[in-house]
Motif scaffolding. Structure first.
Motif, short mmCIF file in Angstrom:
data_model
loop_
_atom_site.label_atom_id
_atom_site.label_comp_id
_atom_site.label_asym_id
_atom_site.label_seq_id
_atom_site.Cartn_x
_atom_site.Cartn_y
_atom_site.Cartn_z
N GLY A 128 0.74 -1.23 0.02
CA GLY A 128 -0.06 0.04 -0.10
C GLY A 128 0.85 1.10 0.00
N GLU A 129 2.23 1.08 0.24
CA GLU A 129 2.90 2.36 0.08
C GLU A 129 3.55 2.61 -1.18
OE1 GLU A 129 4.88 1.93 4.69
OE2 GLU A 129 6.12 0.91 3.04
N VAL A 130 3.83 4.08 -1.40
CA VAL A 130 4.49 4.34 -2.79
C VAL A 130 5.90 4.91 -2.21
CG1 VAL A 130 4.34 6.00 -4.63
CG2 VAL A 130 2.26 4.83 -3.81
N TYR A 131 6.92 4.43 -2.89
CA TYR A 131 8.23 5.23 -2.75
C TYR A 131 8.44 6.07 -4.00
CZ TYR A 131 8.76 2.16 1.20
OH TYR A 131 8.40 1.55 2.47
N MET A 132 9.03 7.28 -3.58
CA MET A 132 9.18 8.09 -4.80
C MET A 132 10.68 8.63 -4.71
SD MET A 132 7.89 12.00 -5.35
CE MET A 132 8.93 13.12 -4.53
N LEU A 133 11.34 8.51 -5.66
CA LEU A 133 12.93 8.93 -5.80
C LEU A 133 12.85 10.20 -6.80
CD1 LEU A 133 13.22 5.88 -5.03
CD2 LEU A 133 15.35 6.27 -5.78
N CYS A 134 13.66 11.25 -6.45
CA CYS A 134 13.68 12.33 -7.25
C CYS A 134 14.85 13.01 -7.28
CB CYS A 134 12.55 13.18 -7.13
SG CYS A 134 12.45 14.39 -5.52
N SER A 135 15.42 13.87 -8.42
CA SER A 135 16.23 14.58 -8.21
C SER A 135 15.86 16.16 -8.00
CB SER A 135 16.92 14.93 -9.74
OG SER A 135 15.85 15.46 -10.48
N ASP A 136 16.69 16.80 -7.28
CA ASP A 136 16.31 18.21 -6.62
C ASP A 136 15.32 19.11 -7.70
OD1 ASP A 136 18.78 18.66 -7.95
OD2 ASP A 136 18.61 20.57 -6.81
N GLY A 137 15.77 18.89 -9.10
CA GLY A 137 14.98 19.60 -9.80
C GLY A 137 13.49 19.23 -10.06
N PHE A 138 12.98 18.08 -9.38
CA PHE A 138 11.72 17.85 -9.50
C PHE A 138 10.87 18.43 -8.29
CE2 PHE A 138 7.90 15.12 -7.90
CZ PHE A 138 7.38 14.90 -8.90
N ARG A 139 11.78 18.85 -7.16
CA ARG A 139 10.83 19.17 -6.10
C ARG A 139 10.81 20.70 -5.63
NH1 ARG A 139 14.81 19.88 -2.22
NH2 ARG A 139 16.64 18.50 -2.72
N HIS A 140 11.68 21.38 -6.31
CA HIS A 140 11.73 22.95 -5.60
C HIS A 140 10.64 23.63 -5.98
CE1 HIS A 140 16.00 22.58 -4.16
NE2 HIS A 140 16.46 22.49 -5.43
N MET A 141 9.97 23.52 -7.03
CA MET A 141 8.52 24.22 -7.38
C MET A 141 7.43 23.53 -7.15
SD MET A 141 9.91 26.75 -8.79
CE MET A 141 11.40 27.51 -9.76
N LEU A 142 7.38 22.34 -6.41
CA LEU A 142 6.15 21.75 -5.92
C LEU A 142 5.95 21.84 -4.33
CD1 LEU A 142 6.66 18.49 -8.16
CD2 LEU A 142 5.18 20.56 -8.64
N THR A 143 4.48 21.87 -3.94
CA THR A 143 4.62 21.85 -2.46
C THR A 143 4.40 20.20 -2.24
OG1 THR A 143 2.04 21.75 -2.74
CG2 THR A 143 3.37 23.85 -2.44
N GLU A 144 4.74 19.92 -0.96
CA GLU A 144 4.51 18.47 -0.48
C GLU A 144 2.98 18.17 -0.64
OE1 GLU A 144 6.15 17.69 3.35
OE2 GLU A 144 8.05 18.06 2.83
N GLU A 145 2.20 18.80 -0.63
CA GLU A 145 0.72 18.65 -0.62
C GLU A 145 0.51 18.15 -2.24
OE1 GLU A 145 -3.28 17.76 -0.02
OE2 GLU A 145 -1.39 18.13 1.51
N GLU A 146 1.22 18.95 -3.01
CA GLU A 146 0.92 18.63 -4.46
C GLU A 146 1.38 17.34 -4.84
OE1 GLU A 146 0.82 22.95 -6.64
OE2 GLU A 146 2.82 22.16 -6.13
N ILE A 147 2.71 17.03 -4.19
CA ILE A 147 3.17 15.67 -4.47
C ILE A 147 2.22 14.55 -3.85
CG2 ILE A 147 5.36 14.12 -4.00
CD1 ILE A 147 6.92 16.75 -4.05
N PHE A 148 1.77 14.86 -2.78
CA PHE A 148 0.92 13.69 -1.92
C PHE A 148 -0.49 13.69 -2.85
CE2 PHE A 148 -2.63 12.88 0.93
CZ PHE A 148 -2.07 11.46 1.53
N GLN A 149 -0.98 14.72 -3.29
CA GLN A 149 -2.33 14.41 -3.86
C GLN A 149 -1.93 13.77 -5.20
OE1 GLN A 149 -5.22 15.46 -3.04
NE2 GLN A 149 -4.61 16.33 -1.22
N ALA A 150 -0.82 14.00 -5.87
CA ALA A 150 -0.49 13.29 -7.25
C ALA A 150 -0.25 11.86 -6.92
CB ALA A 150 0.33 13.88 -7.76
N PHE A 151 0.39 11.56 -5.92
CA PHE A 151 1.08 10.17 -5.99
C PHE A 151 0.66 9.20 -4.62
CE2 PHE A 151 5.15 11.89 -7.79
CZ PHE A 151 4.45 12.09 -9.14
N SER A 152 -0.32 9.59 -3.99
CA SER A 152 -1.00 8.79 -2.83
C SER A 152 -1.51 7.55 -3.43
CB SER A 152 -2.27 9.46 -2.15
OG SER A 152 -3.28 9.93 -2.91
N PRO A 153 -1.16 6.49 -2.63
CA PRO A 153 -1.50 5.07 -3.15
C PRO A 153 -2.67 4.83 -3.49
CG PRO A 153 -0.49 5.15 -0.88
CD PRO A 153 -0.89 6.67 -1.06
#
Length: 256
Positions: free
Chosen positions: A194-219
């Motif tokens: 049920g878990e999702v693991y996300m790996l990213c380079s720093d270029g993926f995360r500087h312009m996004l909020t944690e909430e946006e990442i969670f909403q897009a990638f929640s299990p």
């Protein structure tokens, strides 16, 4: 354990080449499903960063194919971490030697995730690429950024708001190929269905909020690999719309 995975990488809106490298390998073994996911971010601003990142990814791919089967047969988890540390330090020497030979400076981060069914999880980490664990209710960053800004933030000498715009935010404390010595961070644990693991380079995360990442990638949202890829592309494109200038890479692994 069943595994869904996808990865998206983009050179972004400014850089002429993509210096990020990535790897996903999934194997069916006597221990169950085994997953290796790796992201390496070749140093932005350093020449030939793609050479450094590709070299490290290739070394981990070779380890997976040639050494891991025997380690699995012995269930020797300590030896896996030992070999990862040796690979990283060997790559540090080789990349530095190559740089001296051709008179260029180059380097790379590494963030690697190994899942051996639900029995064992290992993360190896140098630099500021990241691993996130995303559950049904929350998102958690498992790695620590090895940057000057992250160090100062931990010491309390700057605030989180200052850290977001600090011009030193991309200055690494260590990286493979450009540091005399590298000391990888290792994290152990177990994956849960049920878990999702996300790996990213720093270029993926500087312009996004944690909430946006969670909403897009929640299990509950990532029902299959096609949906995973669509959501990953959407966030990569959102980064570009927000004028992210770095290469952008994200890799997703969902445990079912």
């Amino acid at each position: 354990m069943e595994v869904l995975s996808t990865a998206v990488t983009d050179k972004g809106i400014k850089k002429p080449t993509n210096q990020d490298s990535l790897l996903i390998k999934v194997a069916e073994t006597s221990m169950g499903e085994v997953v290796l996911a790796v992201i390496c971010d070749g140093m932005g601003g350093l020449s030939k960063g793609e050479v450094a990142s590709a070299s490290v990814v290739r070394a981990f791919s070779e380890w997976f194919e040639t050494e891991l089967p025997e380690q699995l047969a012995r269930k020797d988890w300590d030896d896996i971490q030992y070999r990862w540390e040796r690979i990283i330090k060997e790559q540090n020497q080789r990349i530095a030697e190559y740089g001296r030979r051709v008179r260029i400076q180059l380097g790379t981060t590494i963030t690697a995730l190994l899942l051996i069914d639900t029995t064992f999880m290992l993360i190896g980490h140098v630099g500021d690429s990241r691993v996130y664990r995303i559950g049904e209710r929350q998102l958690e960053i498992l790695t620590e950024d090895q940057t000057v800004v992250a160090r100062d933030l931990k010491r309390g000498t700057i605030t989180p708001e200052q850290a977001k715009t600090d011009p030193r935010r991309n200055v690494l404390l260590q990286c493979i190929g450009a540091s005399k010595l590298v000391e990888p961070e290792f994290i152990h644990g177990r994956a849960t269905p049920g878990e999702v693991y996300m790996l990213c380079s720093d270029g993926f995360r500087h312009m996004l909020t944690e909430e946006e990442i969670f909403q897009a990638f929640s299990p509950q949202v990532l029902t299959d690999e096609a949906v995973m890829e669509t959501h990953a592309i959407t966030l990569v494109e959102l980064n570009k719309q927000r004028q992210e200038t770095d290469n952008i890479t994200v890799l997703l692994v969902k445990i079912q």
